[in-house]
Write an enzyme that holds these catalytic residues in place. Structure first.
Site, short mmCIF file in Angstrom:
data_model
loop_
_atom_site.label_atom_id
_atom_site.label_comp_id
_atom_site.label_asym_id
_atom_site.label_seq_id
_atom_site.Cartn_x
_atom_site.Cartn_y
_atom_site.Cartn_z
N GLU A 1 0.87 -1.39 0.05
CA GLU A 1 0.13 0.01 0.66
C GLU A 1 0.61 0.94 0.23
OE1 GLU A 1 -2.05 2.38 3.02
OE2 GLU A 1 -2.72 0.62 2.90
N CYS B 1 -3.22 7.12 5.00
CA CYS B 1 -2.83 7.06 4.26
C CYS B 1 -4.91 7.16 3.09
CB CYS B 1 -2.78 5.77 3.80
SG CYS B 1 -3.67 4.27 4.12
#
Length: 490
Positions: free
Chosen positions: A235, A272
């Site tokens: 990620e 994020c």
């Protein structure tokens, strides 16, 4: 049980890495045949141990990360809850995708007896993240999902919270040992070079990573360049576009501005899922509303000095462009800290150079992009590239289908009238999206995160006694199975 191959102050040596990798391989011979009940017991033991050590661990985490005890206590609760969720999921067993096709001589070609299910890959490397010292770190979702799948785990601790990583590893290892898990099922290693060697180690069969685009891409390339390439589940980067329709702005502009500020400043913007790009109608005055809401906000400590410096550099690069206006805050940031920054530009500017303007600034900033009409906005959304999330704020009765279609192209999770920070841990969750948000189509949050560490195996015309228990005729485990195309529940 291998607690740690290094202290918080020293890097793991090459010899120590060989030892933990060999131990993980030996442990896999046990975990690959372990029962769901056994693995569920291991996961619950870890959850209980973390809950018992909460006060000690939160104190260490607060010293190292500046995230505050309220946030950190909540993160421990999330971490232990997801461990228990995985325990429940493996007992339910539908994740195995157990499938039986009985012989059928009438098909072309004739069908043999075929039985298929998912099996664990082998030892997994996990890289702890800087911004979630519990939920995406030593005992976080990658570790939990790999252990649930039956894979031993070697965690590379993050230097941003080195002492916490080492102590958490001790708690996890002791809990696993006490619950009867095999020696070598879990280990903790440290050091940048160790992380590189871990990805390249022949015993490692997959990698879970949450971090920067630059660092993740480097490790991803290493994983693909091995003599035996392995999956790298990274990620990496996301700007998480938000599109607000003219009707929504007219009806509730102040509410939307307040919601955006709460989202992009949460945890100093170190998420994020931070809403880094917000598309609004030209002339709406929305950027000014957002700017007024953060005016005078104090700088807060970032996770590391390096993250703070990278944030200042990123917003400085945007603020220095002729086609970008600074509405509030600015690139001049205090060392080690960050204050909110609101920037404004147009769809024409981003379409001319999307790679420069749609760049993740990891911290408390957002770029307000003004559009002429919704078609103009959607062209800009397509230029964003892959993101973890995409959001739309409209009004009741609006036809949002064309917007949703485009948002679905660029993101793994599409939100309606909400803000993307905060990721629930559940069966239906998807935390992953097109490149560069992640390197795969899988999720790193939720029950199906296990799928990353499993592979399908089919058995053809196998004697019943040679089959895994999950695929035998009797179904003694009482699990859901698909038989001759029909889903069959116990």
């Amino acid at each position: 049980m291998t607690e740690t191959a290094a202290t918080a102050e020293s890097a793991t040596t090459a010899a120590e890495l060989e030892e933990v990798a060999a131990a993980a391989r030996r442990a896999f011979a046990v975990t690959v045949t372990s029962t769901a009940a056994e693995r569920a017991g291991w996961l619950r033991a870890v959850a209980d141990a973390l809950d018992a050590a909460r006060d000690e661990l939160v104190a260490i985490a607060d010293e190292e990360t500046h995230l505050g005890t309220t946030r950190l206590n909540g993160e421990v609760a999330r971490t232990t809850a997801q461990l228990r969720l995985f325990a429940d999921a493996i007992l339910e067993s539908s994740y195995l995708e157990a499938t039986i096709d009985r012989p059928d001589p009438t098909t072309i070609p004739p069908r043999p007896d075929l039985r298929r299910m998912l099996r664990p890959l082998g030892p997994v490397a996990v890289f702890g993240a800087s911004n979630f010292p519990f939920a995406f770190s030593v005992a976080g979702g990658d570790t939990a999902s790999a252990l649930a799948a039956g894979c031993p785990v070697i965690v590379k601790g993050h230097s941003a919270h080195a002492r916490l990583s080492a102590r958490t590893a001790e708690v996890v290892a002791a809990a696993l040992s006490g619950a009867g898990a095999p020696e070598g099922i879990f280990a903790h290693v440290t050091g940048r070079e160790t992380g590189v060697a871990l990805v390249q180690h022949p015993e490692i069969r997959a990698v879970g990573f949450t971090g920067s685009l630059h660092g993740g891409r480097y490790l991803f390339d290493l994983a693909q360049q091995r003599p035996d390439p392995i999956p790298f589940y990274g990620e990496l980067s996301a700007v998480n576009p938000v599109l607000i329709t003219p009707a929504a702005i007219e009806a509730r502009a102040d509410e939307l501005a307040a919601g955006l500020v709460g989202s992009f400043t949460l945890g100093a913007g170190q998420f994020c899922t931070n809403p880094g790009v917000v598309l609004v109608p030209s002339g709406s005055g929305f950027a000014e509303r957002v700017g007024a809401a953060v005016a005078g906000a104090s700088a807060v400590p970032m996770l590391t000095d390096g993250i703070a410096a990278a944030f200042a550099e990123g917003v400085g690069g945007l603020a220095g462009r002729a086609d970008v206006e600074v509405v509030a805050g600015g690139p001049a940031q205090q060392p080690g800290s960050a204050a909110p920054v609101v920037l404004r530009t147009t769809t024409a500017a981003v379409l001319a150079e999307p790679g420069a303007l749609f760049h993740e600034c990891f911290g408390p900033s957002t770029l307000v992009v003004e559009y002429a009409d919704v078609a103009d906005a959607l062209a800009a959304v397509r230029a964003v590239g892959g993101s973890l999330t995409a959001s739309v704020h409209g009004q009741p009765g609006e036809d949002l289908a064309p917007i949703v279609e485009v948002l679905t192209e660029v993101a793994g999770r599409v939100l309606f009238a909400g803000w993307p920070t905060g990721v629930a841990v559940s069966w239906a969750q998807q935390h992953g999206g097109p490149w560069p948000s992640t390197t795969s189509i899988h999720t790193s949050v939720g029950v199906t995160a296990m799928r990353r560490f499993l592979r399908p195996v089919a058995y053809q015309d196998a004697p019943d006694a040679a089959l895994p228990l999950e695929l035998r005729d009797e179904n003694g485990l009482g699990i859901p199975r698909r038989i001759d195309g029909v889903l069959t529940l116990p």
